[in-house]
Write a protein that holds these residues in place. Sequence first.
Motif, PDB file in Angstrom:
ATOM      1  N   GLY A 285       0.892  -1.117  -0.035  1.00  0.00           N
ATOM      2  CA  GLY A 285       0.091  -0.025  -0.042  1.00  0.00           C
ATOM      3  C   GLY A 285       0.920   1.284  -0.175  1.00  0.00           C
ATOM      4  O   GLY A 285       1.956   1.379  -0.591  1.00  0.00           O
ATOM      5  N   PRO A 286       0.466   2.429   0.657  1.00  0.00           N
ATOM      6  CA  PRO A 286       1.394   3.305   0.829  1.00  0.00           C
ATOM      7  C   PRO A 286       2.582   2.884   1.485  1.00  0.00           C
ATOM      8  O   PRO A 286       3.757   3.479   1.311  1.00  0.00           O
ATOM      9  CB  PRO A 286       0.436   4.452   1.644  1.00  0.00           C
ATOM     10  N   LEU A 287       2.588   2.031   2.420  1.00  0.00           N
ATOM     11  CA  LEU A 287       3.749   1.407   2.925  1.00  0.00           C
ATOM     12  C   LEU A 287       3.455  -0.101   2.637  1.00  0.00           C
ATOM     13  O   LEU A 287       2.374  -0.661   2.480  1.00  0.00           O
ATOM     14  CB  LEU A 287       3.865   1.682   4.348  1.00  0.00           C
ATOM     15  N   THR A 288       4.797  -0.964   2.824  1.00  0.00           N
ATOM     16  CA  THR A 288       4.721  -2.340   2.541  1.00  0.00           C
ATOM     17  C   THR A 288       4.457  -2.809   3.939  1.00  0.00           C
ATOM     18  O   THR A 288       5.629  -2.532   4.786  1.00  0.00           O
ATOM     19  CB  THR A 288       5.970  -2.663   1.818  1.00  0.00           C
ATOM     20  N   VAL A 289       3.646  -3.709   4.339  1.00  0.00           N
ATOM     21  CA  VAL A 289       3.562  -3.987   5.846  1.00  0.00           C
ATOM     22  C   VAL A 289       3.707  -5.791   5.687  1.00  0.00           C
ATOM     23  O   VAL A 289       2.873  -6.228   4.883  1.00  0.00           O
ATOM     24  CB  VAL A 289       2.401  -3.367   6.402  1.00  0.00           C
ATOM     25  N   LEU A 290       4.164  -6.236   6.447  1.00  0.00           N
ATOM     26  CA  LEU A 290       4.357  -7.937   6.448  1.00  0.00           C
ATOM     27  C   LEU A 290       3.683  -8.246   8.080  1.00  0.00           C
ATOM     28  O   LEU A 290       4.049  -7.585   9.011  1.00  0.00           O
ATOM     29  CB  LEU A 290       5.691  -8.089   6.499  1.00  0.00           C
TER      30      LEU A 290
ATOM     31  N   VAL B 197       0.391 -12.601  16.599  1.00  0.00           N
ATOM     32  CA  VAL B 197       0.353 -11.968  15.456  1.00  0.00           C
ATOM     33  C   VAL B 197       1.087 -10.588  15.448  1.00  0.00           C
ATOM     34  O   VAL B 197       0.956  -9.716  16.384  1.00  0.00           O
ATOM     35  CB  VAL B 197      -1.063 -11.641  14.811  1.00  0.00           C
ATOM     36  N   HIS B 198       1.788 -10.563  14.491  1.00  0.00           N
ATOM     37  CA  HIS B 198       2.888  -9.593  14.583  1.00  0.00           C
ATOM     38  C   HIS B 198       2.955  -8.552  13.339  1.00  0.00           C
ATOM     39  O   HIS B 198       3.188  -9.366  12.078  1.00  0.00           O
ATOM     40  CB  HIS B 198       4.222  -9.897  15.065  1.00  0.00           C
ATOM     41  N   GLU B 199       3.364  -7.537  13.217  1.00  0.00           N
ATOM     42  CA  GLU B 199       3.240  -6.624  12.185  1.00  0.00           C
ATOM     43  C   GLU B 199       4.487  -5.956  11.861  1.00  0.00           C
ATOM     44  O   GLU B 199       5.049  -5.261  12.785  1.00  0.00           O
ATOM     45  CB  GLU B 199       2.074  -5.586  12.243  1.00  0.00           C
ATOM     46  N   PHE B 200       5.199  -5.766  10.766  1.00  0.00           N
ATOM     47  CA  PHE B 200       6.439  -5.180  10.425  1.00  0.00           C
ATOM     48  C   PHE B 200       6.170  -4.333   9.141  1.00  0.00           C
ATOM     49  O   PHE B 200       5.373  -4.417   8.442  1.00  0.00           O
ATOM     50  CB  PHE B 200       7.304  -6.186  10.085  1.00  0.00           C
ATOM     51  N   VAL B 201       6.979  -3.256   9.260  1.00  0.00           N
ATOM     52  CA  VAL B 201       6.961  -2.396   8.071  1.00  0.00           C
ATOM     53  C   VAL B 201       8.224  -2.332   7.301  1.00  0.00           C
ATOM     54  O   VAL B 201       9.363  -2.147   7.930  1.00  0.00           O
ATOM     55  CB  VAL B 201       6.436  -0.749   8.368  1.00  0.00           C
ATOM     56  N   LEU B 202       8.222  -2.135   6.038  1.00  0.00           N
ATOM     57  CA  LEU B 202       9.513  -1.838   5.269  1.00  0.00           C
ATOM     58  C   LEU B 202      10.084  -0.428   5.343  1.00  0.00           C
ATOM     59  O   LEU B 202       9.197   0.408   4.918  1.00  0.00           O
ATOM     60  CB  LEU B 202       9.302  -2.501   3.753  1.00  0.00           C
ATOM     61  N   ASN B 203      11.267  -0.121   5.910  1.00  0.00           N
ATOM     62  CA  ASN B 203      11.561   0.982   6.076  1.00  0.00           C
ATOM     63  C   ASN B 203      12.535   1.413   4.907  1.00  0.00           C
ATOM     64  O   ASN B 203      12.886   0.749   4.056  1.00  0.00           O
ATOM     65  CB  ASN B 203      12.425   1.066   7.500  1.00  0.00           C
TER      66      ASN B 203
END
Length: 292
Positions: free
Chosen positions: A136-141, A149-155
Amino acid sequence: MHLSKHLEGYDKDIVEAVLGIAEVSKAISRGFITHQGKAESDNIYGEQQARMDVWADGLFIKELGESGLVRYLASEEQPEVMEFESDTDLGISIDPLDGSSLLSVNLTVGTIVGIQRGGVLKPGNEMVGAMYVIYGPLTVLVYALGNGVHEFVLNADGDFVLRRENLTIGSEKRLGQGAARNTYLLFHEEFISMLEADGYKIRFSGSFVADVHQILHKGGVFTYPGYRGSERGKLRLLFECAPMGYIVTQAGGAVSDGYVDLLTIQPQSISERAPVYIGGKREIELIMGLPK
Ligand code: F6P
Ligand code: MN
């Protein structure tokens, strides 16, 4: 915290597969600009493929299968389960680019992954984990391996870093609903009317992975039901419904085909479809309790 650090403690082969998928997803996030437009081909469901569908599928086959990271690989874009030489018995079911019909209007799409051992044609509750990535606007995994359940963002450095840990499903009244109202089955129509009367707000983008991501964070229910003309719905049990259902269930929600817990369904083929209701426990209990 980096994704690789967060994954410490899980089985080595699973960690390597998750990190391999994360690496492919970084390439995908960079690849949209150079792989625009439609491919010349349809997939086995008769859906026109985007160039991105074909390219992303090829990347996963190469990086997960041909590299030996996993033994079994079933892709929504392929007719058969692929088997590779590997030291592990890991099986991956993957929708390389869910929602890809929306690429032409630049809406959020994503990758959905289910992780099994010993094969892929198994019920969702036998999965050892599942994950998805949204572009999306950010890439989130987001990943779930049986321990939250854990969420990461591509920096900006190209690393997935922790954004939110131990996600639990939200409590807002949101409703994502696929299929056309003039084809609704009676019990489904009743379900929707009850939610609308209760003040549920409609949120539907047409990208399953993005729509479920919204419900996971905000609350409510997403459904692509069975309908007149296709009583077993549209979405694929193995590639879409079960992995997202596993994640939402791990976050305190639930998933059903309207009749039973969707994670208990034994798929008969990799291309099997299922009606899906995914979201808060309250909403899923409501649809399962309605007379059919
Ligand atoms: O992969 C199938 C999919 O693109 C889902 O992402 C989405 O929920 C659904 O199809 C949308 O279908 P429709 O175009 O019928 O609304
Ligand atoms: Mn899809």
